[in-house]
Design an enzyme around this catalytic site. Sequence first.
Site, PDB file in Angstrom:
ATOM      1  N   GLU A  87      -5.862 -18.266  54.485  1.00  0.00           N
ATOM      2  CA  GLU A  87      -5.788 -17.909  53.066  1.00  0.00           C
ATOM      3  C   GLU A  87      -4.534 -17.112  52.750  1.00  0.00           C
ATOM      4  OE1 GLU A  87      -8.378 -17.428  55.215  1.00  0.00           O
ATOM      5  OE2 GLU A  87     -10.197 -16.950  54.111  1.00  0.00           O
TER       6      GLU A  87
ATOM      7  N   CYS B 156      -8.723 -11.078  52.954  1.00  0.00           N
ATOM      8  CA  CYS B 156      -8.305 -12.232  52.158  1.00  0.00           C
ATOM      9  C   CYS B 156      -8.838 -12.139  50.727  1.00  0.00           C
ATOM     10  CB  CYS B 156      -8.758 -13.521  52.833  1.00  0.00           C
ATOM     11  SG  CYS B 156      -7.940 -13.806  54.423  1.00  0.00           S
TER      12      CYS B 156
END
Length: 169
Positions: free
Chosen positions: A63, A94
Amino acid sequence: MPSETIIDLQSDHYFMGEAIRQAARARQSGEVPIGAVVVRGGRVIARASNQVEVLRDATAHAEMLALTQAEESVGDWRLTDCTLYVTKEPCAMCAGAIVHVRLARVVFGLSDPKSGAAGGVLNLLQFPSFNHRCEITFGVREDECKALLQEFFIEQRTRSKKIGLRPSG
């Protein structure tokens, strides 16, 4: 007249397939198989796979790498009109980055009840006091995402047993 399968290039199913391909690349590199793509206007503008081991960087989650690429593609740190597709529910690190870049939407395959931060353990993507909240869709191609991770960890345990190591965790 035979019916033809029509692929909807705008669908969550299609874009999760792109993230799954990235996860498979991570697995081939010996990484935990998680993949991510960022989509804007129906086009993939960034794709990444986990590279924690390769880069020796704890922040090199799929991510995070995909968000950085997307920012470069857009020319801005704000990704307000973008969607992130990721094979596993984002962790707290993330999720924090996702909120900061102001993604419109996050789609993930497999929930993470141990450390997920998009509804698993907590939900940072829709935290009431934050100045931004993301729309969340989960469970897209869940079985495929789950199988990739399960197969990877079975291989890791088998490898550890062969060389006499005790698995951590």
